[in-house]
Design a protein around this motif. Structure first.
Motif, PDB file in Angstrom:
ATOM      1  N   ARG A  50       0.784  -1.212   0.064  1.00 56.22           N
ATOM      2  CA  ARG A  50      -0.042  -0.038  -0.048  1.00 56.22           C
ATOM      3  C   ARG A  50       0.967   1.230   0.025  1.00 56.22           C
ATOM      4  O   ARG A  50       0.614   2.466  -0.621  1.00 56.22           O
ATOM      5  N   LEU A  53       2.104   1.735  -3.427  1.00 59.78           N
ATOM      6  CA  LEU A  53       1.073   1.913  -4.299  1.00 59.78           C
ATOM      7  C   LEU A  53       0.733   3.580  -4.138  1.00 59.78           C
ATOM      8  O   LEU A  53      -0.268   4.081  -4.916  1.00 59.78           O
ATOM      9  N   GLY A  54       1.140   4.121  -3.050  1.00 57.32           N
ATOM     10  CA  GLY A  54       0.686   5.414  -2.636  1.00 57.32           C
ATOM     11  C   GLY A  54      -0.720   5.533  -2.297  1.00 57.32           C
ATOM     12  O   GLY A  54      -1.179   6.540  -2.166  1.00 57.32           O
ATOM     13  N   LEU A  55      -1.138   4.448  -1.386  1.00 55.43           N
ATOM     14  CA  LEU A  55      -2.563   4.608  -0.760  1.00 55.43           C
ATOM     15  C   LEU A  55      -2.387   4.786   0.660  1.00 55.43           C
ATOM     16  O   LEU A  55      -3.255   5.164   1.264  1.00 55.43           O
ATOM     17  N   GLN A  72       2.386   4.738 -17.207  1.00 56.66           N
ATOM     18  CA  GLN A  72       2.217   4.824 -15.959  1.00 56.66           C
ATOM     19  C   GLN A  72       3.206   3.996 -15.233  1.00 56.66           C
ATOM     20  O   GLN A  72       3.739   2.867 -15.781  1.00 56.66           O
ATOM     21  N   LYS A  73       3.594   4.432 -14.154  1.00 52.37           N
ATOM     22  CA  LYS A  73       4.805   3.767 -13.266  1.00 52.37           C
ATOM     23  C   LYS A  73       4.352   2.372 -12.698  1.00 52.37           C
ATOM     24  O   LYS A  73       5.019   1.548 -12.949  1.00 52.37           O
ATOM     25  N   VAL A  74       3.341   2.751 -11.993  1.00 52.87           N
ATOM     26  CA  VAL A  74       3.195   1.382 -11.104  1.00 52.87           C
ATOM     27  C   VAL A  74       1.552   0.685 -11.306  1.00 52.87           C
ATOM     28  O   VAL A  74       0.688   1.878 -11.375  1.00 52.87           O
ATOM     29  N   SER A  75       1.365  -0.190 -11.453  1.00 53.63           N
ATOM     30  CA  SER A  75      -0.051  -0.802 -11.550  1.00 53.63           C
ATOM     31  C   SER A  75      -0.095  -1.902 -10.368  1.00 53.63           C
ATOM     32  O   SER A  75       0.861  -2.467 -10.006  1.00 53.63           O
ATOM     33  N   ALA A  76      -1.325  -2.350 -10.292  1.00 54.71           N
ATOM     34  CA  ALA A  76      -1.647  -3.344  -9.148  1.00 54.71           C
ATOM     35  C   ALA A  76      -2.648  -4.283  -9.770  1.00 54.71           C
ATOM     36  O   ALA A  76      -3.661  -4.230 -10.352  1.00 54.71           O
ATOM     37  N   PHE A  78      -5.046  -6.608  -7.277  1.00 54.51           N
ATOM     38  CA  PHE A  78      -5.269  -6.647  -5.796  1.00 54.51           C
ATOM     39  C   PHE A  78      -5.821  -7.957  -5.271  1.00 54.51           C
ATOM     40  O   PHE A  78      -6.037  -8.878  -6.241  1.00 54.51           O
ATOM     41  N   GLU A  80      -8.706  -9.052  -4.011  1.00 56.11           N
ATOM     42  CA  GLU A  80      -9.987  -9.090  -4.736  1.00 56.11           C
ATOM     43  C   GLU A  80      -9.706  -8.418  -5.948  1.00 56.11           C
ATOM     44  O   GLU A  80      -8.989  -7.536  -6.100  1.00 56.11           O
ATOM     45  N   ARG A  82     -11.409  -6.464  -7.682  1.00 54.44           N
ATOM     46  CA  ARG A  82     -11.708  -5.069  -7.637  1.00 54.44           C
ATOM     47  C   ARG A  82     -12.066  -4.452  -8.941  1.00 54.44           C
ATOM     48  O   ARG A  82     -11.614  -3.486  -9.582  1.00 54.44           O
TER      49      ARG A  82
END
Lengths: 243, 217
Positions: A50, A53-55, A72-76, A78, A80, A82
């Protein structure tokens, strides 16, 4: 390249108690590497993701992502899937994109076996398919770093194996750095070039294991022997535990 | 029978169509204004604890001011004009929308918000694809209670300060003690509202719920 250096990360409870989760946690992921983080539940693996991810920006230290490609630099992916339930699979993927290249999207859906499900709503998909759609979305944005938070839990073993293969295929076709959290050591051995073991309370990197065997040669026997080797060399409770 | 013949008379003279459509336009305008402003305020209050604490007393205040007071005051302050009429009706409805939408905004799923942040959705994309669909049941509830409330208040507004509309006609025929015509207007307008419900509101709702229906099958 991903460089994580978290000096400390703590949560304060509603009663004002202060709970340190991570301390002096630092590691680096080389470009195009596949790193797995293994550790007991609740040790701060997801918290680390997190932060990346900057969350969650409420920590001391620094995280830098040096990317070469991709808008985009970071993707995820998750835990779930989502996916927005009121948008179709294709709309979910497209929403994440800024500009869309038709051909690459078609190819991505094709590889992940989602071509027939583009117009379906996520509620119509099995968990395995929803996870694939979630993978498609994460890869579609061409990230330089891909974060995966236990993307294959609560799937039956056959489906999980199939999805791991798909993940490797899509990942190796694209040049991105992958960082995945799992508490399944076998899964980590099958996928990663390198495994980081989180341990302690507050957590830090307690062990660092490099796997030199090429992925294609990692059959059951090799995995068992790597597992044994990890048990002997890595001094971390997470390394000896099964799963 | 008397009601039907009154309806026929009004229809032939063109009054029925004229006054009913005047009222319908006001209902539509007040509804749009109330939903837009009420939803915006509701979302803000539901997302921010501080704003909610600051403005909650105002929401309760406006919920409890009698419709008549707002109508009379707005006619006195803004004159006997269309804007004052529609504004007064909207103001009566806004607190209801705020309360309903606020509940929805409080229960937004943070997982989707995080997803939107990671994939860098713009504010507009987040609103349109993440927030509004989650609020859909709350909008539907506000719409249902809203249309009926608004049309009742529109009649009062027309009765007090407009020279056309169903409310004005009812006032006129009240002075003549013409019960048949009063009932004729009431029936026609109820029929119009039923049509609105079945031809507009329900199809819209079914469309916005299409993904749920799919899940059940």
């Amino acid at each position: 390249m991903l460089n994580v250096n978290i000096k400390s990360k703590a949560f304060s409870s509603s009663e004002g108690e202060y709970l340190a989760v991570l301390k002096d946690l630092s590691f680096e992921c080389a470009d195009r590497s596949f790193t797995c983080i293994v550790g007991p539940s609740g040790c701060g693996k997801t918290t680390t993701l997190r932060c990346i991810l900057g969350l969650d920006s409420d920590f001391t230290g620094s995280i830098t992502v040096a990317g070469e490609t991709g808008s985009q630099k970071v993707s995820a992916v998750f835990q779930e899937p989502r996916l927005l339930p009121w948008r179709t699979v294709e709309q979910n993927v497209r929403l994440a994109l800024k500009e869309v290249e038709e051909s690459s999207l078609d190819a991505l859906f094709e590889v992940l076996g989602l071509s027939a499900h583009r117009a379906f709503y996520p509620t119509e998909l099995s968990l395995g398919l929803a996870r694939r759609a979630s993978l498609a979305r994460a890869f579609a944005v061409e990230p330089s770093v891909l974060i995966l938070d236990e993307p294959f839990v609560s799937l039956d073993e056959d489906t999980a194996i199939r999805l791991r293969k798909l993940l490797l295929k899509v990942w190796s076709d694209r040049s991105c750095t992958a960082l995945m959290v799992t508490h399944n050591l076998t899964e980590a051995i099958a996928l990663a070039d390198r495994i980081l073991f989180f341990s302690g309370d507050p957590a830090r990197v307690g062990g660092d294991y490099l796997i030199n065997v090429p992925r294609s040669e990692r059959d059951e026997e090799t995995i068992t022997s790597i597992r044994r080797d990890i048990k002997n060399t890595v001094n971390s409770p997470a390394a000896s535990g099964d799963r | 029978m008397a009601v039907l013949s009154a309806m026929g008379t009004e229809l032939r003279s063109g009054d029925l169509l004229f006054h009913t459509s005047a009222t319908l336009v006001r209902v539509a305008a007040a509804f749009v204004v109330a939903m837009a402003i009420g939803s915006a305020i509701g979302i803000f209050l539901g997302r921010s604890k501080l704003l909610n604490r600051l403005f909650d007393p105002w929401v309760i205040l406006f919920l409890n001011i009698p419709a008549l007071v707002i109508i009379v005051l707005s006619y006195i302050w803004f004159g006997l004009n269309e804007a004052a009429a529609i504004g007064a009706v909207a103001l009566n409805k806004i607190p209801n929308v705020v309360v309903t939408v606020r509940e929805g905004a409080k229960s937004l799923d943070p997982q989707f918000g995080e997803m939107a942040k990671v994939f860098r959705f713009s504010r507009w994309q987040t609103l349109r694809h993440v927030v509004v669909p989650q609020l859909q049941p709350y909008f539907a509830a506000a719409t249902r209670s809203g249309v009926s409330l608004i049309w009742k208040i529109v009649l009062v507004v027309e009765l007090l300060g407009r020279s056309n509309g169903v409310g004005f006609q009812i006032h006129l025929h009240f002075q003549l003690f013409d019960v048949a015509t009063i009932l004729a207007y009431t029936l026609v307008f109820v029929a119009v509202m039923l049509l609105v419900e079945y031809l507009i509101l329900q199809p819209v709702e079914n469309y916005s719920r299409r993904w749920r229906v799919a899940g059940v099958m």
